[in-house]
Design an enzyme around this catalytic site. Structure first.
Site, PDB file in Angstrom:
ATOM      1  N   ARG A  19     -35.958   8.441 -28.158  1.00 25.49           N
ATOM      2  CA  ARG A  19     -35.567   9.708 -27.522  1.00 25.49           C
ATOM      3  C   ARG A  19     -34.833   9.318 -26.247  1.00 25.49           C
ATOM      4  O   ARG A  19     -35.415   8.646 -25.377  1.00 25.49           O
ATOM      5  CB  ARG A  19     -36.811  10.545 -27.214  1.00 25.49           C
ATOM      6  CG  ARG A  19     -36.556  11.719 -26.310  1.00 25.49           C
ATOM      7  CD  ARG A  19     -37.724  12.683 -26.252  1.00 25.49           C
ATOM      8  NE  ARG A  19     -37.821  13.444 -27.481  1.00 25.49           N
ATOM      9  CZ  ARG A  19     -38.533  14.584 -27.618  1.00 25.49           C
ATOM     10  NH1 ARG A  19     -39.201  15.074 -26.585  1.00 25.49           N
ATOM     11  NH2 ARG A  19     -38.564  15.223 -28.772  1.00 25.49           N
ATOM     12  N   HIS A  68     -31.053  16.719 -32.510  1.00 24.83           N
ATOM     13  CA  HIS A  68     -32.508  16.567 -32.727  1.00 24.83           C
ATOM     14  C   HIS A  68     -32.770  16.652 -34.237  1.00 24.83           C
ATOM     15  O   HIS A  68     -33.381  17.594 -34.739  1.00 24.83           O
ATOM     16  CB  HIS A  68     -33.261  17.652 -31.965  1.00 24.83           C
ATOM     17  CG  HIS A  68     -34.725  17.373 -31.781  1.00 24.83           C
ATOM     18  ND1 HIS A  68     -35.337  16.211 -32.221  1.00 24.83           N
ATOM     19  CD2 HIS A  68     -35.713  18.107 -31.192  1.00 24.83           C
ATOM     20  CE1 HIS A  68     -36.632  16.254 -31.907  1.00 24.83           C
ATOM     21  NE2 HIS A  68     -36.878  17.386 -31.287  1.00 24.83           N
ATOM     22  N   ASP A  84     -34.643  28.372 -28.823  1.00 25.48           N
ATOM     23  CA  ASP A  84     -35.129  27.183 -28.114  1.00 25.48           C
ATOM     24  C   ASP A  84     -35.026  27.490 -26.624  1.00 25.48           C
ATOM     25  O   ASP A  84     -34.418  28.508 -26.227  1.00 25.48           O
ATOM     26  CB  ASP A  84     -34.269  25.966 -28.514  1.00 25.48           C
ATOM     27  CG  ASP A  84     -34.723  24.664 -27.849  1.00 25.48           C
ATOM     28  OD1 ASP A  84     -35.869  24.597 -27.358  1.00 25.48           O
ATOM     29  OD2 ASP A  84     -33.915  23.705 -27.813  1.00 25.48           O
ATOM     30  N   ARG A 107     -43.611  18.673 -38.518  1.00 23.23           N
ATOM     31  CA  ARG A 107     -42.946  17.502 -37.923  1.00 23.23           C
ATOM     32  C   ARG A 107     -43.538  16.206 -38.488  1.00 23.23           C
ATOM     33  O   ARG A 107     -42.815  15.238 -38.713  1.00 23.23           O
ATOM     34  CB  ARG A 107     -43.080  17.530 -36.390  1.00 23.23           C
ATOM     35  CG  ARG A 107     -42.284  18.627 -35.683  1.00 23.23           C
ATOM     36  CD  ARG A 107     -40.778  18.403 -35.798  1.00 23.23           C
ATOM     37  NE  ARG A 107     -40.389  17.083 -35.395  1.00 23.23           N
ATOM     38  CZ  ARG A 107     -40.102  16.714 -34.134  1.00 23.23           C
ATOM     39  NH1 ARG A 107     -40.109  17.623 -33.172  1.00 23.23           N
ATOM     40  NH2 ARG A 107     -39.762  15.472 -33.837  1.00 23.23           N
TER      41      ARG A 107
HETATM   42  N1   CP Z   1     -40.027  19.948 -30.618  1.00 22.19           N
HETATM   43  C1   CP Z   1     -40.168  18.767 -29.996  1.00 22.19           C
HETATM   44  O1   CP Z   1     -39.388  17.830 -30.157  1.00 22.19           O
HETATM   45  O2   CP Z   1     -41.247  18.702 -29.163  1.00 22.19           O
HETATM   46  P1   CP Z   1     -41.590  17.528 -28.157  1.00 22.19           P
HETATM   47  O3   CP Z   1     -40.510  17.495 -27.108  1.00 22.19           O
HETATM   48  O4   CP Z   1     -42.934  17.874 -27.585  1.00 22.19           O
HETATM   49  O5   CP Z   1     -41.621  16.236 -28.910  1.00 22.19           O
HETATM   50  N1  NVA Z   2     -33.487  21.524 -26.353  1.00 19.67           N
HETATM   51  C1  NVA Z   2     -34.769  21.005 -25.909  1.00 19.67           C
HETATM   52  C2  NVA Z   2     -35.616  20.642 -27.072  1.00 19.67           C
HETATM   53  C3  NVA Z   2     -36.988  20.135 -26.746  1.00 19.67           C
HETATM   54  C4  NVA Z   2     -37.763  19.749 -27.977  1.00 19.67           C
HETATM   55  C5  NVA Z   2     -34.541  19.798 -24.999  1.00 19.67           C
HETATM   56  O1  NVA Z   2     -33.640  19.000 -25.278  1.00 19.67           O
HETATM   57  O2  NVA Z   2     -35.239  19.686 -23.996  1.00 19.67           O
END
Ligand code: CP
Ligand code: NVA
Length: 299
Positions: free
Chosen positions: A95, A122, A213, A281
């Site tokens: 990430r 994502h 989101d 997930r």
């Molecule tokens: N939806 C998602 O990616 O959640 P986290 O940021 O908690 O991993």
């Molecule tokens: N769009 C959000 C998603 C978190 C899972 C971010 O990037 O923070």
């Protein structure tokens, strides 16, 4: 070598296969005795836990790695990190703030690289989203998937995934926060249709899925106040949901901010599938890892 930085790194047949594998609870232990490196430059609840448990279910050993201990591009280059980790692990998943860092890692072809969320995509979330739509409505039957809010990383991967499966999508965002023409072309290139609008009601009209989101993604915290203003009319509330189809469901990748992008009433309603979606997930992570490791074994 295969990587998974965006949903369309799979072809349509492969995407369907990954979703099939995701629905299979007793997957062969393809990671028996093997490691998976999980690097997180940003916080995570769902992604870390679902990936770790998916690796365990496949017989492997996940190792959570903080950016501080690696010092990517400060202590050593991203390319060197992957080439070293390839000696210990079968897959590297990360990430990151900057998507190009993942592209550089993948370009080494030292080991398969998975995107666990970047500033632009994502895809692991999109797999869980598609699995949830399959379970709740059916991928071959679902009508419009309407996304209301910021055309961000979560939107891009969801829109590409839906498009690949010929699911019609709509996106409603305030001016300046919608998709750019290149992004629209990429979604359309995957085969589906896409309605782009500034009107949430228009996007949600008759939709089978209403998705939102956060308005401020990780890394955009300095824009929070300006975004609260810009998105004020893009909250998914009961009035907006009333425009969806009778069977229409509400989805959100979580974490959610009640009273901002979604009302408490909607997220707690029977239409809301956010917790099955979050639980998926783990299943979709298991499906993707099974497929990716299987590809590696074929090489
Ligand atoms: N939806 C998602 O990616 O959640 P986290 O940021 O908690 O991993
Ligand atoms: N769009 C959000 C998603 C978190 C899972 C971010 O990037 O923070």
């Amino acid at each position: 070598m295969r990587h998974f930085l965006e949903v369309d790194d799979l072809n349509i047949t492969e995407l369907r296969r990954v979703l099939e594998l995701s629905a299979e609870p007793n997957s062969p232990k393809v990671l028996d005795g093997k490691g998976v490196a999980l690097i997180f430059e940003k916080p995570s609840g769902r992604t870390r836990n679902s990936m770790e448990m998916a690796v365990v279910q496949l017989g492997g050993h996940p190792i959570y790695i903080t950016p501080e201990e690696l010092g990517i591009d400060s202590r050593e280059t991203a390319e060197d990190v992957v080439r070293v980790m390839a000696g210990y692990h079968t897959v590297l998943a990360a990430r990151v703030f900057d998507h190009s860092r993942l592209e550089r890692m993948a370009a080494t072809d030292a080991m398969p690289v998975i995107n666990l969320l970047s500033d632009v995509a994502h895809p692991m979330q999109a797999l869980a989203d598609l699995l949830t739509i399959e379970q709740e409505i059916g991928l071959s039957d679902v009508g419009r998937v309407a996304y209301v809010g910021d055309a961000n990383n979560v939107w891009r991967s969801l829109a590409i995934g839906c498009s690949m499966l010929s699911i019609a999508t709509a996106v409603a965002s305030p001016p300046g926060h919608g998709p750019n023409p290149v992004e629209v072309d990429r979604v359309l290139a995957s085969g589906g249709s896409l309605l782009v609008t500034n009107d949430p009601q228009e996007a949600v009209e008759g939709a089978d899925v209403v998705y939102t989101d956060v308005w401020t993604s990780m890394g955009q915290e300095s824009e929070k106040e300006q975004r609260l203003d810009a998105f004020a009319n893009f909250r998914v509330d009961a009035a907006l949901m009333s425009g969806a189809s009778e069977r229409g469901i509400f989805m959100h990748c979580l974490p959610a901010h009640r009273g901002e992008e979604v009302s408490g009433e909607v997220i707690e309603s029977s239409r809301s599938k956010v917790f099955p979606q979050a639980h998926n997930r783990m299943h979709s992570a298991r499906g993707l890892l099974s497929w990716l490791v299987g590809k590696e074994m074929e090489r």
